[in-house]
Design a protein around this motif. Structure first.
Motif, short mmCIF file in Angstrom:
data_model
loop_
_atom_site.label_atom_id
_atom_site.label_comp_id
_atom_site.label_asym_id
_atom_site.label_seq_id
_atom_site.Cartn_x
_atom_site.Cartn_y
_atom_site.Cartn_z
N ASP A 68 0.84 -1.20 0.00
CA ASP A 68 0.00 0.00 0.00
C ASP A 68 0.88 1.25 0.00
OD1 ASP A 68 -2.29 -1.44 -0.24
OD2 ASP A 68 -3.17 -0.83 1.67
N LEU A 69 1.68 1.37 -1.03
CA LEU A 69 2.49 2.57 -1.22
C LEU A 69 1.62 3.75 -1.61
CD1 LEU A 69 5.40 1.05 -3.37
CD2 LEU A 69 5.17 1.09 -0.88
N VAL A 70 0.53 3.49 -2.32
CA VAL A 70 -0.24 4.56 -2.94
C VAL A 70 -1.65 4.69 -2.35
CG1 VAL A 70 1.03 4.36 -5.11
CG2 VAL A 70 -1.06 3.01 -4.77
N ASP A 71 -2.32 5.77 -2.81
CA ASP A 71 -3.71 6.11 -2.46
C ASP A 71 -3.79 6.76 -1.08
OD1 ASP A 71 -4.20 4.90 -4.87
OD2 ASP A 71 -5.32 3.21 -4.07
N ARG A 72 -4.78 7.62 -0.95
CA ARG A 72 -5.09 8.33 0.29
C ARG A 72 -4.20 9.57 0.52
NH1 ARG A 72 -10.08 6.40 1.53
NH2 ARG A 72 -10.11 4.15 1.75
N GLY A 73 -2.88 9.42 0.53
CA GLY A 73 -1.97 10.53 0.81
C GLY A 73 -1.68 11.37 -0.42
N ASP A 74 -0.90 12.45 -0.24
CA ASP A 74 -0.65 13.40 -1.33
C ASP A 74 0.73 13.25 -1.96
OD1 ASP A 74 1.01 14.43 0.65
OD2 ASP A 74 -0.06 16.32 0.88
N GLN A 75 1.44 12.14 -1.67
CA GLN A 75 2.77 11.94 -2.26
C GLN A 75 2.87 10.55 -2.90
OE1 GLN A 75 4.94 12.84 1.48
NE2 GLN A 75 5.87 14.55 0.36
N ALA A 79 6.04 8.05 -3.57
CA ALA A 79 6.09 6.71 -2.98
C ALA A 79 6.44 5.68 -4.05
CB ALA A 79 4.75 6.38 -2.33
N LEU A 80 5.87 5.81 -5.23
CA LEU A 80 6.19 4.88 -6.32
C LEU A 80 7.64 5.01 -6.75
CD1 LEU A 80 2.92 5.20 -8.40
CD2 LEU A 80 3.74 3.15 -7.22
N ALA A 81 8.22 6.21 -6.61
CA ALA A 81 9.63 6.41 -6.97
C ALA A 81 10.56 5.61 -6.07
CB ALA A 81 9.98 7.90 -6.90
N LEU A 82 10.07 5.19 -4.90
CA LEU A 82 10.89 4.35 -4.02
C LEU A 82 11.25 3.02 -4.67
CD1 LEU A 82 8.95 4.95 -0.68
CD2 LEU A 82 11.26 5.75 -1.19
N LEU A 83 10.49 2.61 -5.66
CA LEU A 83 10.79 1.36 -6.37
C LEU A 83 12.15 1.41 -7.05
CD1 LEU A 83 7.28 0.71 -7.99
CD2 LEU A 83 8.26 -0.44 -5.99
N ASP A 84 12.67 2.62 -7.27
CA ASP A 84 13.99 2.77 -7.89
C ASP A 84 15.13 2.63 -6.88
OD1 ASP A 84 12.95 3.26 -10.45
OD2 ASP A 84 12.65 5.38 -9.98
N LYS A 85 14.80 2.63 -5.60
CA LYS A 85 15.84 2.58 -4.57
C LYS A 85 16.32 1.14 -4.37
CE LYS A 85 15.58 6.98 -3.46
NZ LYS A 85 16.72 7.90 -3.72
N PRO A 86 17.63 0.90 -4.43
CA PRO A 86 18.14 -0.47 -4.30
C PRO A 86 17.96 -1.06 -2.91
CG PRO A 86 19.94 1.11 -4.32
CD PRO A 86 18.71 1.89 -4.67
N TRP A 87 17.65 -0.24 -1.92
CA TRP A 87 17.49 -0.71 -0.55
C TRP A 87 16.02 -0.94 -0.17
CZ3 TRP A 87 14.48 3.20 1.20
CH2 TRP A 87 14.73 4.48 0.71
N PHE A 88 15.10 -0.76 -1.13
CA PHE A 88 13.67 -0.80 -0.84
C PHE A 88 13.05 -2.07 -1.40
CE2 PHE A 88 9.21 0.64 -1.76
CZ PHE A 88 8.84 0.85 -0.44
N TYR A 89 12.35 -2.84 -0.53
CA TYR A 89 11.81 -4.15 -0.90
C TYR A 89 10.34 -4.26 -0.49
CZ TYR A 89 16.76 -5.28 -1.38
OH TYR A 89 18.08 -5.28 -1.76
N PRO A 90 9.42 -3.83 -1.34
CA PRO A 90 7.99 -3.89 -1.00
C PRO A 90 7.34 -5.19 -1.45
CG PRO A 90 8.26 -2.67 -3.03
CD PRO A 90 9.65 -3.09 -2.60
#
Length: 258
Positions: A68-75, A79-90
């Motif tokens: 649940d990276l998305v919806d409800r909030g204003d960023q 949040a989806l840009a975090l998928l580009d981070k090598p340390w991020f594992y959703p």
């Protein structure tokens, strides 16, 4: 919160399973620390603050997400840009699955907007399709380490053991429970004892971290005015929480992500 659960429950019935790698296993982190973050729901500023608070080192530490990276909030796009981070594992959450369902034609846009997808109204179709393409690659489950040091990450809930989780043979009903289920979090008792490692879950907002059986619920409602985003250091009692408003008051918008 129960009303929110009831509204959300009605939107999954028409959805069909999306082809994704169901389970991804990660070796234990011998170099640094592992953290798990609750449902972001487009609230990136408190994440910035929390990572700064724990001195997160993107070269050694890892951040797992219950989805649940998305919806409800204003960023949401941040949040989806975090998928580009090598340390991020959703893992996949029901809101990511809903985005994919809209792009696939399995869910009407207005129904997605009803559970928080309105942030996408100004997005070109090609941009939404690009987001869906990446989100379809997310697993339902991440498992980390082995033996007594193992922990699991998934979105909503799972009624089974590690062997069943590792097999990844989830039928439609089990998959829906893993994305949309609230039975465990909203019940008074724990499920029958199963050989399930500590499993971090989100989806159902709780006021404080709540462990039921082997499942630890860590979504403290970042998008709710009185809620907070919570970061947990895996396999330890250490955790940190902050609201969107407090994080922004502390200058989180100017804190760079690793």
């Amino acid at each position: 919160m129960r009303a929110y659960a009831a509204r959300a429950q009605g939107y999954h019935e028409a959805m069909t399973p999306t082809l994704v790698p169901e389970v991804v296993h990660h070796a234990a982190n011998a170099a640094g620390r592992d953290f798990v973050i609750g449902d972001l729901h487009g609230c990136v500023d408190p994440l910035r603050y929390l990572l700064h608070k724990v001195a997160f080192d993107g070269t050694r530490d890892r951040l797992f997400s219950v989805g649940d990276l998305v919806d409800r909030g204003d960023q949401c796009e941040q949040a989806l840009a975090l998928l580009d981070k090598p340390w991020f594992y959703p893992v996949l959450g029901n809101h990511e699955d809903s985005l994919c369902a809209v792009v696939d034609g399995r869910l009407a846009r207005h129904r997605w907007y009803g559970i928080g997808g309105g942030w996408s109204q100004a997005l070109p179709e090609r941009s939404l399709a690009a987001h869906a393409k990446r989100l379809r690659e997310l697993p339902l489950v991440r498992t980390v380490g082995e033996g007594a040091a193992r922990f699991n990450v998934l979105h909503a809930e799972f009624f089974g053991d590690d062997v069943e989780l590792d097999a990844g043979q989830f039928d439609t009903a089990v998959r829906e429970r893993m994305l949309w289920g609230r039975e465990l979090a909203l019940s008074a008792g724990a499920p029958p004892h199963r050989a399930l490692s500590l499993t971090y879950c989100g989806h159902t907002p709780v006021r404080e971290l709540r462990q039921i059986g082997s499942q630890m619920f860590i979504d403290t409602g970042a998008f709710i005015p009185e809620g907070r985003l919570t970061l947990v250091e895996a396999m330890t009692p250490r955790h940190w929480s902050i609201s969107v408003q407090a994080a922004r008051a502390m200058g989180a918008a100017d804190m760079a992500l690793p």
